[in-house]
Design a protein around this motif. Structure first.
Motif: not given
Ligand code: B12
Ligand code: SF4
Length: 556
Positions: A24-38
């Motif tokens: 599956x795609x990598x985390x962390x997830x619950x943060x804003x980052x340049x890979x598209x986590x929000x």
């Protein structure tokens, strides 16, 4: 060959001897980052889109990536499954073993991560063939956005079997899936005892109803189509009975977009349950019209204890609810002990700033146990997306990472601005919480109603299921009611009074032990809830753990 997937006739030269990494795609997830986590898009179901405004009372849990678990269980090649890796864990796995095939599973919002993972594979394991699957492949032109070798649209088990030279029509082996992981509520992590969490069962993918905005329906063939893994109630019964033994469960989360639509299969399952004396409970997704084709008695005997149901506006153009009063249906189901999770779309074509609050109030007046709100969203791959594109109404500058229905419109609405779409969505969550109180309390209401109605029911399977629920109500849930009642005293008196009244009813039905549990454990839950509120205010988020599972593996 599958016409959706021209590459489905290709076979890997090493066949089932090829080593496969599924991730599956990598985390962390619950943060804003340049890979598209929000930060607003955590890897959580309830806190992401259902109870997100309920603070410490939000239900929090993670779910594994079932699509790749299903694929892993149905191929005979040596296979590693990496779920929720960090980038470092993904890199480590690529360099510590030789993989001929790397399969990446993703949905549309995570395309930035897919791009980065493909880049990493090319660099760290240049001989690997990269296969991208899952909803992300519905993005038109994805081939020009990420560097993979194959893009698998639609059902992936049969594609992967064909790719490895295996029989794609062999029976589907269902992996043992514990539905929720690391469940938390009121600042406490629930103990993960064997059998305490439901098992997930996936009878099919897709939905033949074909609503124009529906991404799962269109991804698996759209109107009139879906893909069944198990055709009969007998097959489902055997799988469920197997998990009853291996996982120790009696409740099942049935991951099928419209389980009750397939009445013949459901009724055959009921027959087998009756014959086998199974007191199972089931959480299902179902459309209102499909629910209406059953009597309450049939639903209850089938063990339906939780229904996720769309409650579109009475003025909407979608036909699945025609002729059904969803408010009446919700109240009826709850009075039979069936928890209802309503789902309401904000920003339908007929919504305007003048009528939207009335529509949200109407939705909340259903008094469901849980309520999901989502923005009307043209998602790539759906008929609605194509329609909006043809009309020139798609907003070009919206990042794919923000097209998920929990932020702002990605299209030009006739009457509501992009900024206002978020305000109305946020208000809907807030209003539901303000008017109806925490979902945990509402669930308790439904459980009590069910037990009162069915405690003397002639079928012992049904009595036993409601008694199991009542046992929870007498103990942990009653303590939670005590804590909620006290927490709401200063902020929402009317909700606090409603919770108190329910607690007293539970205690009058259950006596000393319920009172004892409220007085002994209630204050602890109040304290943990308040501590959780403080943590959340400081920005605390939760991330799922990484899983690494190998099958058919001989170490070298
Ligand atoms: C469980 C679930 C989750 C879990 C996450 C699970 C996980 N580990 O990723 C939770 C609850 C956390 C979640 C969160 C979100 N989700 Co979600 N989720 C689902 C749900 C309900 C079930 C998925 C599932 O297991 N289906 C059953 C399996 C068998 O099907 P599948 O995953 O599609 O896999 C099949 C094929 O796609 C393919 N396949 C999949 N992967 C691969 C890989 C390879 C290599 C190959 C060959 C094939 C392949 O083969 C599989 C077998 O046929 C679906 C709805 C649905 N009915 O599918 C939504 C869904 C996937 N989620 C969706 C969305 C939008 C979200 C959120 C953005 C929430 C939101 N705001 O709406 C967040 C994103 C979180 C994040 N940061 O990434 C959308 C995706 C839309 C899209 N077109 O991209 C869906 C379709 C719901 C919907 N109808 O809108 N979700
Ligand atoms: S009934 Fe539900 S699952 Fe089926 S197409 Fe419509 S929105 Fe999708």
């Amino acid at each position: 060959m599958n016409p959706q997937n021209p590459s489905s006739s290709i076979t890997h030269p090493r066949g089932t001897r090829a080593r496969v990494l599924l991730s599956s795609v990598f985390g962390p997830y619950a943060q804003d980052d340049e890979f598209g986590s929000r930060a607003i898009n955590p890897m959580e179901l309830y806190h992401n889109q259902v109870t997100r405004a309920q603070g410490a009372f939000s239900l929090r849990m993670f779910h594994r990536s079932w699509g790749i678990m299903m694929i892993q269980s149905n191929i005979s090649a040596p296979c590693t499954l990496l779920d929720f890796p960090t980038r470092e864990a993904f890199a480590r796995e690529l360099t510590s073993h030789e993989y001929e095939i790397v399969g990446i599973s993703s949905i549309i919002v995570n395309i930035g991560k897919v791009r980065e993972m493909c880049r990493m594979v090319r660099k760290l394991s240049p001989h690997s063939t990269i296969i991208v699957g899952g909803h992300v492949t519905a993005i038109p032109g994805i081939e020009h956005m990420v560097d993979a070798d194959h893009y698998v649209r639609g059902e992936g088990i049969s594609w992967m079997r064909r790719y490895l030279g295996e029989d794609d029509s062999a029976p589907i082996k269902h992996p043992a899936i514990v539905s929720g992981i690391q469940t938390r509520a009121m600042g406490m992590r629930l103990p993960e005892r064997r059998g305490s969490t439901a098992a997930t069962i996936i009878p099919s993918v897709g939905c033949p109803m074909g609503c124009s905005f529906c991404t799962t329906s269109s991804f698996f063939g759209g109107k009139g189509n879906f893909h069944n893994f198990y055709e009969t109630g007998d097959e489902l019964f055997d799988i469920m009975e197997g998990f009853e033994t291996s996982l120790g469960v009696q409740t099942f989360f049935i991951m099928d977009e419209n389980f009750l639509l397939h009445r013949k299969r459901a009724m055959q399952l009921l027959e087998r349950m009756k014959a086998g004396g199974k007191s199972w409970g089931m959480a299902v997704f179902a459309s209102a019209n499909a629910i209406k084709s059953y009597s309450m008695q049939e639903l209850v005997e089938l063990g339906i204890s939780w229904v996720w149901m769309g409650l579109e506006s009475p003025h909407s153009v979608y036909s699945k609810l025609k002729g059904t009063d969803t408010r009446e249906l919700t109240h009826e189901m709850r009075s039979h002990g069936i928890r209802v999770q309503g789902s309401t779309i904000i920003g339908l074509e007929h919504h305007t700033p003048a009528n939207i609050t009335g529509e949200i109030e109407h939705a909340c007046s259903h008094e469901t146990d849980f309520h999901q709100f989502m923005l009307y969203t043209p998602v790539p791959g759906t008929p609605l997306y194509r329609e909006m594109k043809d009309q020139g109404r798609l907003l070009d500058a919206v990042d794919f990472a923000d097209i998920h229905g929990q932020f702002k419109f990605n299209f030009q609405h006739a009457a509501i601005s992009r900024e206002d779409s978020k305000r109305f969505l946020d208000w809907a969550f807030w209003h539901d919480f303000e008017a109806n109180g925490p979902s945990l309390y509402r669930m308790c209401q439904t459980m009590l109603q069910g037990w009162r109605r069915y405690r003397d029911y002639p079928d012992p399977r049904v009595r036993e299921r409601f008694e199991r629920e009542m046992q929870k109500l007498r103990t942990g849930y009653n303590a939670a009611l005590w804590a909620m009642e006290h927490q709401f005293r200063s902020v929402n008196r009317s909700v606090s009074e409603k919770i108190q009244a329910l607690r007293k009813e539970v205690e009058s039905e259950s006596g000393f032990f319920a009172r004892l549990s409220a007085r002994a454990v209630g204050p602890l839950l109040l304290w943990t809830s308040r501590r959780e509120e403080r943590r959340l205010a400081k920005g605390k988020t939760y991330e799922p753990p990484t899983f690494l599972e190998r099958t058919n593996w001989a170490s070298t």
